[in-house]
Design a protein around this motif. Structure first.
Motif, PDB file in Angstrom:
ATOM      1  N   GLY A  65      -6.759 -30.232 -33.317  1.00 15.99           N
ATOM      2  CA  GLY A  65      -7.737 -31.219 -33.794  1.00 15.99           C
ATOM      3  C   GLY A  65      -8.483 -31.937 -32.693  1.00 15.99           C
ATOM      4  O   GLY A  65      -9.094 -32.981 -32.929  1.00 15.99           O
ATOM      5  N   VAL A  66      -8.437 -31.403 -31.474  1.00 20.20           N
ATOM      6  CA  VAL A  66      -9.172 -32.024 -30.367  1.00 20.20           C
ATOM      7  C   VAL A  66     -10.585 -31.445 -30.363  1.00 20.20           C
ATOM      8  O   VAL A  66     -10.769 -30.243 -30.165  1.00 20.20           O
ATOM      9  CB  VAL A  66      -8.485 -31.754 -29.009  1.00 20.20           C
ATOM     10  N   THR A  67     -11.570 -32.285 -30.588  1.00 23.44           N
ATOM     11  CA  THR A  67     -12.941 -31.793 -30.698  1.00 23.44           C
ATOM     12  C   THR A  67     -13.753 -32.053 -29.434  1.00 23.44           C
ATOM     13  O   THR A  67     -14.720 -31.347 -29.172  1.00 23.44           O
ATOM     14  CB  THR A  67     -13.631 -32.389 -31.934  1.00 23.44           C
ATOM     15  N   THR A  68     -13.382 -33.086 -28.663  1.00 23.99           N
ATOM     16  CA  THR A  68     -14.051 -33.354 -27.374  1.00 23.99           C
ATOM     17  C   THR A  68     -12.986 -33.573 -26.310  1.00 23.99           C
ATOM     18  O   THR A  68     -11.948 -34.173 -26.588  1.00 23.99           O
ATOM     19  CB  THR A  68     -14.935 -34.613 -27.468  1.00 23.99           C
ATOM     20  N   MET A  69     -13.275 -33.094 -25.106  1.00 21.91           N
ATOM     21  CA  MET A  69     -12.397 -33.400 -23.977  1.00 21.91           C
ATOM     22  C   MET A  69     -13.222 -33.548 -22.712  1.00 21.91           C
ATOM     23  O   MET A  69     -14.333 -33.029 -22.615  1.00 21.91           O
ATOM     24  CB  MET A  69     -11.313 -32.331 -23.780  1.00 21.91           C
ATOM     25  N   ALA A  70     -12.646 -34.296 -21.749  1.00 23.86           N
ATOM     26  CA  ALA A  70     -13.223 -34.376 -20.406  1.00 23.86           C
ATOM     27  C   ALA A  70     -12.295 -33.586 -19.507  1.00 23.86           C
ATOM     28  O   ALA A  70     -11.155 -33.985 -19.279  1.00 23.86           O
ATOM     29  CB  ALA A  70     -13.318 -35.820 -19.950  1.00 23.86           C
ATOM     30  N   SER A  71     -12.784 -32.431 -19.029  1.00 19.91           N
ATOM     31  CA  SER A  71     -11.908 -31.535 -18.274  1.00 19.91           C
ATOM     32  C   SER A  71     -12.312 -31.403 -16.809  1.00 19.91           C
ATOM     33  O   SER A  71     -13.488 -31.279 -16.481  1.00 19.91           O
ATOM     34  CB  SER A  71     -11.893 -30.135 -18.892  1.00 19.91           C
ATOM     35  N   TYR A  72     -11.300 -31.422 -15.972  1.00 20.09           N
ATOM     36  CA  TYR A  72     -11.454 -30.959 -14.598  1.00 20.09           C
ATOM     37  C   TYR A  72     -11.544 -29.442 -14.655  1.00 20.09           C
ATOM     38  O   TYR A  72     -10.878 -28.812 -15.486  1.00 20.09           O
ATOM     39  CB  TYR A  72     -10.237 -31.347 -13.757  1.00 20.09           C
ATOM     40  N   CYS A  73     -12.338 -28.859 -13.753  1.00 17.54           N
ATOM     41  CA  CYS A  73     -12.318 -27.412 -13.597  1.00 17.54           C
ATOM     42  C   CYS A  73     -11.619 -27.142 -12.266  1.00 17.54           C
ATOM     43  O   CYS A  73     -10.746 -27.907 -11.896  1.00 17.54           O
ATOM     44  CB  CYS A  73     -13.745 -26.874 -13.701  1.00 17.54           C
ATOM     45  N   THR A  74     -11.949 -26.079 -11.552  1.00 16.13           N
ATOM     46  CA  THR A  74     -11.381 -25.878 -10.214  1.00 16.13           C
ATOM     47  C   THR A  74     -12.506 -26.032  -9.207  1.00 16.13           C
ATOM     48  O   THR A  74     -13.629 -26.406  -9.583  1.00 16.13           O
ATOM     49  CB  THR A  74     -10.738 -24.481 -10.087  1.00 16.13           C
ATOM     50  N   ILE A  75     -12.229 -25.726  -7.937  1.00 10.21           N
ATOM     51  CA  ILE A  75     -13.317 -25.891  -6.954  1.00 10.21           C
ATOM     52  C   ILE A  75     -14.406 -24.832  -7.136  1.00 10.21           C
ATOM     53  O   ILE A  75     -15.482 -24.943  -6.564  1.00 10.21           O
ATOM     54  CB  ILE A  75     -12.820 -25.861  -5.483  1.00 10.21           C
ATOM     55  N   HIS A  76     -14.128 -23.819  -7.969  1.00  9.78           N
ATOM     56  CA  HIS A  76     -15.079 -22.717  -8.122  1.00  9.78           C
ATOM     57  C   HIS A  76     -16.141 -23.046  -9.171  1.00  9.78           C
ATOM     58  O   HIS A  76     -15.793 -23.304 -10.332  1.00  9.78           O
ATOM     59  CB  HIS A  76     -14.337 -21.450  -8.554  1.00  9.78           C
ATOM     60  N   PRO A  77     -17.416 -22.989  -8.820  1.00 12.76           N
ATOM     61  CA  PRO A  77     -18.463 -23.236  -9.824  1.00 12.76           C
ATOM     62  C   PRO A  77     -18.308 -22.330 -11.051  1.00 12.76           C
ATOM     63  O   PRO A  77     -18.631 -22.727 -12.170  1.00 12.76           O
ATOM     64  CB  PRO A  77     -19.762 -22.939  -9.067  1.00 12.76           C
ATOM     65  N   GLU A  78     -17.774 -21.119 -10.828  1.00 12.82           N
ATOM     66  CA  GLU A  78     -17.571 -20.179 -11.951  1.00 12.82           C
ATOM     67  C   GLU A  78     -16.683 -20.787 -13.041  1.00 12.82           C
ATOM     68  O   GLU A  78     -16.833 -20.471 -14.218  1.00 12.82           O
ATOM     69  CB  GLU A  78     -16.888 -18.884 -11.472  1.00 12.82           C
ATOM     70  N   SER A  79     -15.741 -21.627 -12.625  1.00  6.05           N
ATOM     71  CA  SER A  79     -14.815 -22.215 -13.605  1.00  6.05           C
ATOM     72  C   SER A  79     -15.539 -23.222 -14.500  1.00  6.05           C
ATOM     73  O   SER A  79     -15.158 -23.425 -15.651  1.00  6.05           O
ATOM     74  CB  SER A  79     -13.641 -22.891 -12.889  1.00  6.05           C
ATOM     75  N   VAL A  80     -16.580 -23.845 -13.969  1.00  7.45           N
ATOM     76  CA  VAL A  80     -17.377 -24.796 -14.754  1.00  7.45           C
ATOM     77  C   VAL A  80     -18.284 -24.020 -15.713  1.00  7.45           C
ATOM     78  O   VAL A  80     -18.385 -24.335 -16.904  1.00  7.45           O
ATOM     79  CB  VAL A  80     -18.226 -25.705 -13.830  1.00  7.45           C
ATOM     80  N   THR A  81     -18.919 -22.996 -15.174  1.00  8.24           N
ATOM     81  CA  THR A  81     -19.802 -22.156 -15.988  1.00  8.24           C
ATOM     82  C   THR A  81     -19.024 -21.574 -17.167  1.00  8.24           C
ATOM     83  O   THR A  81     -19.509 -21.573 -18.307  1.00  8.24           O
ATOM     84  CB  THR A  81     -20.375 -21.018 -15.112  1.00  8.24           C
ATOM     85  N   ALA A  82     -17.808 -21.101 -16.904  1.00  9.28           N
ATOM     86  CA  ALA A  82     -16.988 -20.502 -17.965  1.00  9.28           C
ATOM     87  C   ALA A  82     -16.694 -21.520 -19.059  1.00  9.28           C
ATOM     88  O   ALA A  82     -16.822 -21.230 -20.257  1.00  9.28           O
ATOM     89  CB  ALA A  82     -15.674 -19.977 -17.375  1.00  9.28           C
TER      90      ALA A  82
END
Ligand code: GUN
Ligand code: ZN
Length: 430
Positions: free
Chosen positions: A128-145
């Motif tokens: 039931g989690v509809t929004t989250m604030a997530s850390y990604c990794t240092i790789h820009p690809e992880s944000v894009t994904a």
């Protein structure tokens, strides 16, 4: 005209904060209520009979005795740590070095990042989690994904590239310049697109040089409407380490403040062992403090001062902090928040726990005018809770005389089996 959906059941919405008014007056429960959705937004909340009569054309979903409330908002998570959740036996620094960093290293591979982003968003939707604030990794690809997958699902999410240029292994370090350049390029690509927003993300001051903190402070100055997320005062040995790395800083918060990384759009995860000056400054600027209770007990960090910080008017949100946190469930997270507050002689009301997991976290993200409550004009992110989802819970709820009393065993004992339905962006998503 767009299609109208009418959800019937018990409804829970907040009129004001249950930390600023008696909890049962701050929250409103309708025993036979309804929420009308139109064009991705909540169009009306009211009595079932009235809304049915006024909108006979609406498509009805009747959830009976189930409780309809705003979708849960998880204000601090690390989606790349999905695969290492519940790893045994280490405290913060050893836990990062033993489990977290090796796993985060794998996210240079865009396909792996996309696979974990899908898995994480599937698992959390089931809770039931509809929004989250997530850390990604240092790789820009992880944000894009992560953004690509959230966008495909129509989800409102916050995310950012984690920045680290020291005290992390080779392969997991950027530089002040590349952190600045990569973060800026990601902001330009994603921030404000559909329901996505960017958070500038220095992991925490031990893994950033002063030069990197300075560069990210300057970037935040250029994009002040971006959130900035980081960690603050989680464990005492971490605080000692920070003192050694920044001998001139007045305290841990000062390692951010000195470089332009303290502000109202700042989100400070954990914030357990705070000095009086730090509390005063965080209050003064209206920064968001994010309580991560299952993480704080799991990694052995300490007891967040929910009573003191809410009484002094701090902006507080609630979060799982997966994979340091030991659960994806915001129900389990509310239960842990209740237990930690109890260890500090403060009994949180079910309304306060539900508020923290919805409006409180939305406020911490400065999104309370979009998500986190059942109110006309807000986006239609909704969770429906079965208050009798297991035999254990059902037998307790059957004795309840009020909806609050019926809800509390689901908060304390519930899991994804209690999630009867999830609506995201006005569409039935589970
Ligand atoms: N402090 C710095 N990085 C992390 C992390 O990934 N998890 C937790 N719990 N604390 C941190
Ligand atoms: Zn964290």
């Amino acid at each position: 005209m767009s299609e109208k959906s009418l959800l019937l059941g018990q409804t829970l919405d907040f009129v004001t904060s249950p930390f600023e008014a008696p909890p049962e007056q701050a929250a409103r429960i309708r025993r036979r209520g309804a929420v009308m959705i139109e064009g991705g937004q909540i169009a009306a909340v009211g009595e079932a009979d009235t809304l049915r009569r006024d909108h006979p054309e609406a498509a009805i979903t009747d959830y009976g005795e189930d409780l309809i409330c705003a979708g849960f908002v998880d204000a601090h998570v690390h989606y790349p740590q999905t695969g290492i959740i519940a790893s045994w036996g280490k405290r913060l620094i050893d836990w990062l070095n033993s489990y977290t960093f090796p796993e985060e290293m794998r996210f240079h591979d865009a396909e792996y990042a996309a696979e974990i982003a899908r898995l994480y968003l599937d698992l959390t939707r089931a809770h039931g989690v509809t929004t989250m604030a997530s850390y990604c990794t240092i790789h820009p690809e992880s944000v894009t994904a992560f953004f690509s997958e959230a966008q495909r699902r129509g989800q409102r999410v916050v995310a950012g590239k984690t920045c680290m240029d020291r005290n992390a292994p080779e392969g997991l370090r950027d530089t002040p310049k590349s952190a600045y350049d990569d973060s800026k390029a990601l902001i330009e690509t994603w921030h404000g697109v559909d329901r996505l927003s960017y958070a500038i993300t220095p992991r925490f001051s031990p893994t950033s040089t002063p030069d990197q903190l300075q560069a990210l402070g300057a970037l935040w100055g250029e994009y002040p409407d971006c959130l900035m997320q980081t960690h603050l005062s989680e464990q005492t040995d971490e605080i000692d380490w920070v003192k050694g790395l920044f001998p001139d800083a007045r305290d841990y918060l000062d390692t951010y403040e000195a470089y332009g990384l303290l502000g109202t759009n700042g989100l400070y995860g954990h914030a357990i062992h705070l000095e009086p000056r730090e509390k005063d400054r965080l209050k003064e600027v209206g920064a968001g403090l994010v309580h991560c209770p299952t993480s704080n007990t799991f990694i052995g960090s300490g007891l967040f001062d929910m009573g003191g910080l809410t009484a002094s008017g701090h902006r507080v949100g609630l979060a799982t902090d997966t994979g340091g946190g030991s659960s994806f469930s915001m129900l389990r997270t509310m239960a842990a928040a209740y237990e930690i507050a109890h260890l500090r002689h403060n009994s949180l009301h079910a309304a306060q726990l539900m508020w923290l997991a919805t409006v409180g976290s939305a406020r911490a993200l400065h999104m309370e005018d979009r998500i986190g409550n059942l109110k006309p004009g807000l986006e239609a992110d909704i969770v429906v809770l079965d208050l009798a989802s297991t035999p254990d819970i059902a037998q307790r709820a059957a004795r309840a005389e009020t909806t609050w009393e019926a809800l509390f065993p689901t908060i304390m004992m519930g899991d994804d089996r209690a999630i009867r339905a999830v609506w995201i962006d006005g569409k039935n998503a589970l």
